[in-house]
Design a protein around this motif. Structure first.
Motif, PDB file in Angstrom:
ATOM      1  N   GLN A  93     -12.345   0.764  -3.539  1.00 40.44           N
ATOM      2  CA  GLN A  93     -11.395  -0.032  -4.328  1.00 40.44           C
ATOM      3  C   GLN A  93     -11.170   0.621  -5.694  1.00 40.44           C
ATOM      4  O   GLN A  93     -10.047   0.660  -6.193  1.00 40.44           O
ATOM      5  CB  GLN A  93     -11.888  -1.481  -4.490  1.00 40.44           C
TER       6      GLN A  93
ATOM      7  N   ARG B 299      -8.939   3.736  -5.698  1.00 39.99           N
ATOM      8  CA  ARG B 299      -7.497   3.455  -5.614  1.00 39.99           C
ATOM      9  C   ARG B 299      -6.956   2.852  -6.903  1.00 39.99           C
ATOM     10  O   ARG B 299      -5.784   2.493  -6.970  1.00 39.99           O
ATOM     11  CB  ARG B 299      -7.229   2.503  -4.449  1.00 39.99           C
TER      12      ARG B 299
ATOM     13  N   MET C  14     -13.411  -5.686   0.938  1.00 42.85           N
ATOM     14  CA  MET C  14     -13.045  -5.925   2.333  1.00 42.85           C
ATOM     15  C   MET C  14     -14.216  -6.412   3.166  1.00 42.85           C
ATOM     16  O   MET C  14     -14.038  -6.897   4.266  1.00 42.85           O
ATOM     17  CB  MET C  14     -12.560  -4.615   2.968  1.00 42.85           C
TER      18      MET C  14
ATOM     19  N   LYS D 258      -0.600 -10.539  11.369  1.00 38.75           N
ATOM     20  CA  LYS D 258      -1.027 -10.763   9.990  1.00 38.75           C
ATOM     21  C   LYS D 258       0.043 -11.535   9.219  1.00 38.75           C
ATOM     22  O   LYS D 258      -0.250 -12.506   8.509  1.00 38.75           O
ATOM     23  CB  LYS D 258      -1.281  -9.402   9.328  1.00 38.75           C
TER      24      LYS D 258
ATOM     25  N   ARG E 188      -0.340 -15.390   7.805  1.00 40.25           N
ATOM     26  CA  ARG E 188      -0.157 -15.619   6.363  1.00 40.25           C
ATOM     27  C   ARG E 188       0.822 -16.726   6.059  1.00 40.25           C
ATOM     28  O   ARG E 188       0.729 -17.376   5.031  1.00 40.25           O
ATOM     29  CB  ARG E 188       0.411 -14.342   5.718  1.00 40.25           C
TER      30      ARG E 188
ATOM     31  N   THR F 288      -1.042  -8.329  -2.084  1.00 41.10           N
ATOM     32  CA  THR F 288      -1.844  -7.116  -2.043  1.00 41.10           C
ATOM     33  C   THR F 288      -3.073  -7.348  -1.195  1.00 41.10           C
ATOM     34  O   THR F 288      -3.768  -8.327  -1.353  1.00 41.10           O
ATOM     35  CB  THR F 288      -2.291  -6.753  -3.464  1.00 41.10           C
ATOM     36  N   ASP F 289      -3.331  -6.476  -0.270  1.00 39.99           N
ATOM     37  CA  ASP F 289      -4.605  -6.509   0.434  1.00 39.99           C
ATOM     38  C   ASP F 289      -5.041  -5.071   0.644  1.00 39.99           C
ATOM     39  O   ASP F 289      -4.389  -4.147   0.182  1.00 39.99           O
ATOM     40  CB  ASP F 289      -4.546  -7.329   1.725  1.00 39.99           C
ATOM     41  N   ALA F 290      -6.156  -4.917   1.328  1.00 44.44           N
ATOM     42  CA  ALA F 290      -6.720  -3.577   1.449  1.00 44.44           C
ATOM     43  C   ALA F 290      -5.721  -2.615   2.061  1.00 44.44           C
ATOM     44  O   ALA F 290      -5.667  -1.447   1.691  1.00 44.44           O
ATOM     45  CB  ALA F 290      -7.971  -3.622   2.311  1.00 44.44           C
ATOM     46  N   GLU F 291      -4.943  -3.142   2.989  1.00 46.56           N
ATOM     47  CA  GLU F 291      -4.030  -2.227   3.671  1.00 46.56           C
ATOM     48  C   GLU F 291      -2.948  -1.707   2.754  1.00 46.56           C
ATOM     49  O   GLU F 291      -2.616  -0.525   2.771  1.00 46.56           O
ATOM     50  CB  GLU F 291      -3.394  -2.940   4.853  1.00 46.56           C
TER      51      GLU F 291
ATOM     52  N   ARG G  88      -3.124  -1.141  -0.202  1.00 50.19           N
ATOM     53  CA  ARG G  88      -3.674  -0.189  -1.166  1.00 50.19           C
ATOM     54  C   ARG G  88      -4.000   1.160  -0.541  1.00 50.19           C
ATOM     55  O   ARG G  88      -4.341   2.096  -1.245  1.00 50.19           O
ATOM     56  CB  ARG G  88      -4.938  -0.777  -1.823  1.00 50.19           C
ATOM     57  N   ALA G  89      -3.921   1.246   0.793  1.00 50.25           N
ATOM     58  CA  ALA G  89      -4.209   2.523   1.442  1.00 50.25           C
ATOM     59  C   ALA G  89      -3.207   3.543   0.922  1.00 50.25           C
ATOM     60  O   ALA G  89      -2.013   3.320   0.955  1.00 50.25           O
ATOM     61  CB  ALA G  89      -4.093   2.374   2.954  1.00 50.25           C
TER      62      ALA G  89
ATOM     63  N   LEU H 104      -7.733  -0.021   8.589  1.00 48.32           N
ATOM     64  CA  LEU H 104      -7.648  -0.976   7.480  1.00 48.32           C
ATOM     65  C   LEU H 104      -6.799  -2.184   7.873  1.00 48.32           C
ATOM     66  O   LEU H 104      -7.082  -3.309   7.479  1.00 48.32           O
ATOM     67  CB  LEU H 104      -7.104  -0.293   6.214  1.00 48.32           C
TER      68      LEU H 104
ATOM     69  N   ALA I  34      -8.161  -5.864   7.940  1.00 48.03           N
ATOM     70  CA  ALA I  34      -7.474  -6.875   7.127  1.00 48.03           C
ATOM     71  C   ALA I  34      -7.024  -8.051   7.999  1.00 48.03           C
ATOM     72  O   ALA I  34      -7.131  -9.217   7.587  1.00 48.03           O
ATOM     73  CB  ALA I  34      -6.273  -6.255   6.412  1.00 48.03           C
TER      74      ALA I  34
END
Lengths: 170, 170
Positions: free
Chosen positions: A63, A66, A81, A158, A162, B12-15, B17-18, B30, B34
């Motif tokens: 994290q 990035r 995560m 996803k 959401r 924003t999630d981990a993905e 930010r890839a 990821l 996620a």
């Protein structure tokens, strides 16, 4: 979703215990969870074996990698995560090892930004490369078209979850 | 795997930010992580909201529901799908609430088998039905064909990762 033959797992896991009366969606969710757990377990084992480190440490450093400007503790916690790690405790340890640094207002610990040090960045990159190689090897089970379709299905799933009424992004 | 448009997550999630240089397999992993985290978070919220209970408690009862003969503590621990719960602690609490019972040799606690009581079975079924309805609603994002393809890809992925040299089933 039930399919006999070579794809039947060799060992007992949550999915193989799903009873026949379970709905397809439930079986699929258990397969999704079991697959994620399996890969996560492999990554944990890799990090332990090759770097004597843990997944929460790796995740925290990922994290930060990035976020070159650094992250406040609250934001860092939100971005993690994986569970099983205490963010403040891990940060303290990484700071002591010279892999991260805290910048900013020492009077207000919550306003401090955490950032990777050059040594931390270097250490993270070595781990990230091994991690990526392992993941690439894992996903070699799928063709590029299958990977695309899988990513597409997961993306739709996803997005749909959401938008559920009453569901907040965890 | 990168695709702009309606499937791009809103938050924003981990993905998200890839970084662009990450390999497709890494991005897909990821996304898998996620998505699993998102659904797991939704299930945690559901269980808390409707049953004032936790996912580890639900998970533990689910494992027992699938084992009418009961399970020894070690086997129960191994079967758990989620982290964040202390199996002995949860079992103690559930026993106090009359939802599980320990059977067997009281002299050797490790030989005791844990089993759902009729009240535990009833309580679990109400939770399991709500859980399944939530999961079915989540996976309604996908057509039956997409669900089949997703299950197939996950099955192949799981099988492949299991066969890795040096990787043990976690």
């Amino acid at each position: 979703m039930a399919r006999p033959g070579p794809l039947v797992p060799r060992t007992t896991d949550a999915e193989t215990r799903a009873s026949a009366r379970d709905h397809d969606a439930l079986r699929l969710w258990l397969r999704l969870l079991a697959t994620t757990n399996l890969i996560e377990g492999g990554v944990r084992a890799l990090l332990k074996r090759e770097f004597a480190t843990t997944l929460p440490r790796f995740d925290l450093m990922a994290q930060l990698e990035r976020a070159p400007e650094g992250l406040k503790m609250g934001e860092l916690s939100r971005r993690m995560m994986v569970t099983g790690g205490n963010v403040t405790g891990i940060t303290d340890l990484l700071e002591r090892e010279g892999l991260v640094t805290r910048l900013g207002d020492r009077e207000d610990r919550r306003a401090l930004r955490v950032r990777l040090t050059p040594a931390g960045r270097k250490a993270f990159r070595a781990m990230a490369e091994a991690h990526e190689r392992w993941i690439i090897r894992g996903f070699a089970a799928l063709t590029p078209a299958e990977m695309h379709a899988l990513g597409d299905s997961l993306g739709r799933l996803k997005h749909h979850v959401r938008t559920f009424e009453g569901t907040r992004t965890p």
